[in-house]
Design a protein around this motif. Structure first.
Motif, PDB file in Angstrom:
ATOM      1  N   GLN A  29       1.946  -5.984  -3.360  1.00  0.00           N
ATOM      2  CA  GLN A  29       2.432  -6.124  -1.975  1.00  0.00           C
ATOM      3  C   GLN A  29       3.725  -5.315  -1.782  1.00  0.00           C
ATOM      4  N   THR A  46       3.188 -12.679   2.450  1.00  0.00           N
ATOM      5  CA  THR A  46       2.281 -13.276   1.477  1.00  0.00           C
ATOM      6  C   THR A  46       3.006 -14.465   0.841  1.00  0.00           C
ATOM      7  N   HIS A 104      -4.891  -1.671  -5.650  1.00  0.00           N
ATOM      8  CA  HIS A 104      -4.136  -0.531  -6.161  1.00  0.00           C
ATOM      9  C   HIS A 104      -5.116   0.569  -6.563  1.00  0.00           C
ATOM     10  N   LYS A 131       1.794   2.068  -5.199  1.00  0.00           N
ATOM     11  CA  LYS A 131       2.312   1.496  -6.452  1.00  0.00           C
ATOM     12  C   LYS A 131       1.369   1.781  -7.615  1.00  0.00           C
ATOM     13  N   ASP A 137       0.805  -1.230   0.000  1.00  0.00           N
ATOM     14  CA  ASP A 137       0.000   0.000   0.000  1.00  0.00           C
ATOM     15  C   ASP A 137       0.832   1.272   0.000  1.00  0.00           C
ATOM     16  N   THR A 139      -5.688 -11.573   3.620  1.00  0.00           N
ATOM     17  CA  THR A 139      -6.808 -10.863   3.002  1.00  0.00           C
ATOM     18  C   THR A 139      -7.994 -11.801   2.780  1.00  0.00           C
TER      19      THR A 139
HETATM   20  P1  IMO Z   1      -0.931  -4.173  -2.253  1.00  0.00           P
HETATM   21  O1  IMO Z   1      -0.515  -4.698  -3.602  1.00  0.00           O
HETATM   22  C1  IMO Z   1      -0.933  -4.653   2.085  1.00  0.00           C
HETATM   23  C2  IMO Z   1      -0.881  -8.735   3.600  1.00  0.00           C
HETATM   24  C3  IMO Z   1      -2.109  -9.205   4.356  1.00  0.00           C
HETATM   25  C4  IMO Z   1      -1.469 -10.178   5.330  1.00  0.00           C
HETATM   26  C5  IMO Z   1      -0.383 -10.841   4.477  1.00  0.00           C
HETATM   27  C6  IMO Z   1      -0.804 -12.170   3.857  1.00  0.00           C
HETATM   28  O2  IMO Z   1      -2.228  -3.452  -2.263  1.00  0.00           O
HETATM   29  O3  IMO Z   1       0.180  -3.409  -1.631  1.00  0.00           O
HETATM   30  P2  IMO Z   1      -2.407 -12.825   1.861  1.00  0.00           P
HETATM   31  O4  IMO Z   1      -3.870 -12.568   1.667  1.00  0.00           O
HETATM   32  O5  IMO Z   1      -1.535 -12.256   0.794  1.00  0.00           O
HETATM   33  O6  IMO Z   1      -2.114 -14.261   2.134  1.00  0.00           O
HETATM   34  O7  IMO Z   1      -2.059 -12.037   3.224  1.00  0.00           O
HETATM   35  O8  IMO Z   1      -0.088  -9.913   3.457  1.00  0.00           O
HETATM   36  N1  IMO Z   1      -1.144  -8.208   2.246  1.00  0.00           N
HETATM   37  C7  IMO Z   1      -1.103  -6.915   1.941  1.00  0.00           C
HETATM   38  N2  IMO Z   1      -0.927  -5.824   2.727  1.00  0.00           N
HETATM   39  N3  IMO Z   1      -1.073  -4.503   0.742  1.00  0.00           N
HETATM   40  C8  IMO Z   1      -1.216  -5.585  -0.052  1.00  0.00           C
HETATM   41  O9  IMO Z   1      -1.212  -5.509  -1.394  1.00  0.00           O
HETATM   42  C9  IMO Z   1      -1.293  -6.850   0.541  1.00  0.00           C
HETATM   43  N4  IMO Z   1      -1.462  -8.106   0.074  1.00  0.00           N
HETATM   44  C10 IMO Z   1      -1.354  -8.935   1.126  1.00  0.00           C
HETATM   45  O10 IMO Z   1      -2.738  -8.129   5.018  1.00  0.00           O
HETATM   46  O11 IMO Z   1      -0.838  -9.478   6.360  1.00  0.00           O
END
Ligand code: IMO
Ligand code: GDP
Ligand code: MG
Length: 431
Positions: free
Chosen positions: A227, A242, A41, A16, A13, A132
């Motif tokens: 991520q 993740t 995004h 990007k 977050d 998520t």
């Molecule tokens: P963007 O691309 C922030 C976090 C989840 C959790 C961990 C694992 O928008 O930056 P998952 O569902 O992937 O198995 O969760 O990763 N997480 C993110 N946090 N931005 C994201 O994506 C995220 N995608 C997964 O909150 O802690």
């Protein structure tokens, strides 16, 4: 040839989507290479907001090709909804400007159910990650254990059904035996698969020659990370990560481009730090300042709506991520959100029982023993959202940016001072 990789350097977050949308102006292809619809995004263009989860953030620009590469996991229902929402808003999306790799794995309904079941509190159960809930981990697990279904399996529904039945042998044991949940029936799931095949079929192709030819012809390719680097499966704060490779190397493995094709590595850094979900966070602020950052930065998840945990900028995190991905420059976002705070702080290093750490320790548990050590800076009160160049920023905002550059050792490529595409100070050439 000029290619650019956009990566998050923190826990996601960082902005990007905004930066990919902005840089797409000079790109020909935009490639998502990992993650799935755990990503959210947000793009703001002339006051209009778009939230994308799977479709690459270049889609708003006509004439550019968006590619979902083999390293991504795709929930077909989410993708179809996203395509149709974009179309309703007048964005052209078709098989000519959106290509899906047939090798990308499919997130199936049981992946989401298993994701939720594992996160539920349970005696002796697995550590809670705060995922998520989109089925990301279970889908990547099936890919790694070679029992996943891929988008190209939709081309032959007999094959799809056969693979599904074989996967369900194991999945249903888990669902029923361990979690006491309803088993899945391959036959009933085939109606959905038929619908996906019909609606996504025209978009599915081999993206390898698409990307390879673009690179060979010297077209500009922009690789869009999802991520953040500290959520990387190998290099992040495991197990609070993740299930994909979010650091720079993932752009090559996930897309099928050769490592030497990748080009300029751009690391996104929010001017403070946020994290969603569980896991250590040395600079977290649980006080009023943390709330001010959450309110000012509207720090609520694009995907799940969860409040994001907020804290000071952590240069240890950014330095570690910069080293992992060989960052050429930083794109700093949300500087405007710091407005009005009397004092700003950047964690320069950690103190772990008397030892000075410049990089994150290898054992995530040790982060609990780390105390962040800060350098303090005076804040600024001016509205900076209309500022177009560095000289227009208040002296204290510039001082903070200079410190960020000096403490991390990475030059700045751009500074974002508002969510809109236009609210950006560009400091270097990207392509
Ligand atoms: P963007 O691309 C922030 C976090 C989840 C959790 C961990 C694992 O928008 O930056 P998952 O569902 O992937 O198995 O969760 O990763 N997480 C993110 N946090 N931005 C994201 O994506 C995220 N995608 C997964 O909150 O802690
Ligand atoms: P991503 O997952 O890295 O693409 O980031 P998200 O879209 O989840 O979160 C970033 C949020 O901050 C979005 O709502 C953006 O519109 C917003 N944003 C991006 N850059 C800026 C900025 O410079 N200032 C402000 N105030 N908001 C920004
Ligand atoms: Mg996001």
């Amino acid at each position: 040839m000029a290619n650019v990789v956009v990566l998050g350097t923190q826990w996601g977050d960082e902005g990007k989507g905004k930066v990919v949308d902005l840089l797409t102006e000079s790109a020909d292809f935009v490639v998502r290479f990992q993650g799935g619809n755990n990503a959210g995004h947000t793009l703001v263009v002339l006051g209009e907001t778009y939230a994308l989860h799977l479709v690459p953030s270049g889609i708003l620009h006509p004439g550019k090709v968006s590619v979902i590469a083999p390293g991504v996991v795709v929930d077909p229902d989410v993708l179809l909804t996203e395509i149709s929402e974009l179309r309703k808003r007048g964005v052209r999306v078709g098989p000519d400007n959106l290509r899906l790799s047939g090798k990308a794995h499919v997130i199936l309904p049981y992946h989401k159910i298993l994701d939720a079941a594992r996160e539920a509190p349970r005696e002796g159960g697995r550590v809670r990650i705060g995922t998520t809930g989109r089925g990301i981990g279970p889908a990547y697990e099936d890919k790694a254990s070679r029992q996943g279904l891929r988008l190209q399996d939709l081309f032959d529904l007999k094959v799809f059904r056969h693979k599904l039945e074989s996967a369900l042998l194991e999945k249903n044991c888990l669902l029923k035996g361990l979690y006491g949940l309803e088993p899945f029936d391959a036959g009933t799931m085939m109606a959905k698969a038929t619908e996906w095949a019909e609606n996504l079929g025209p978009y599915i192709c081999d993206t390898f020659p698409v990307i390879r030819e673009a690179l060979d012809q010297g077209r500009n390719v922009l690789f869009e990370g999802a991520q953040g680097t500290q959520l990387d499966l190998d290099h992040g704060t495991y197990p609070y990560v993740t299930s994909s490779s979010t650091a720079g190397g993932g752009a090559a493995t996930g897309s099928g481009a050769a490592p030497r094709d990748l080009g300029r590595m751009v690391g996104l850094v929010k001017a403070y730090t946020t994290r969603v979900g569980e896991g250590p966070f040395p600079t977290e602020l649980t006080d009023r300042t943390g709330e001010l950052l959450r309110e000012g930065g509207r720090e609520f998840g694009t995907t799940t709506g969860r409040p994001r945990r907020c804290g000071w900028l952590d240069a240890v995190v950014v330095r570690t991520s910069a080293a992992l991905s060989g960052l050429d420059c930083l794109a700093v976002t949300k500087l405007d959100v710091l407005r009005g705070l009397p004092e700003l702080r950047i964690a320069t290093h950690y103190d772990m029982r008397g030892e000075r750490l410049e990089y994150l320790p290898p054992e995530t548990r040790d982060l609990a023993l780390c105390e962040a050590r800060y350098e303090n800076f005076p804040g600024f009160d001016e509205d900076i959202r209309g500022v177009k160049d560095l000289s227009g920023l208040p002296a204290n905002a510039r001082r903070y940016l200079d410190a960020l550059r000096d403490i991390t050792g990475v030059p700045l490529g751009l500074v974002s001072v508002g969510p809109d595409r236009d609210e950006t100070i560009i400091l270097s050439e990207f392509f």
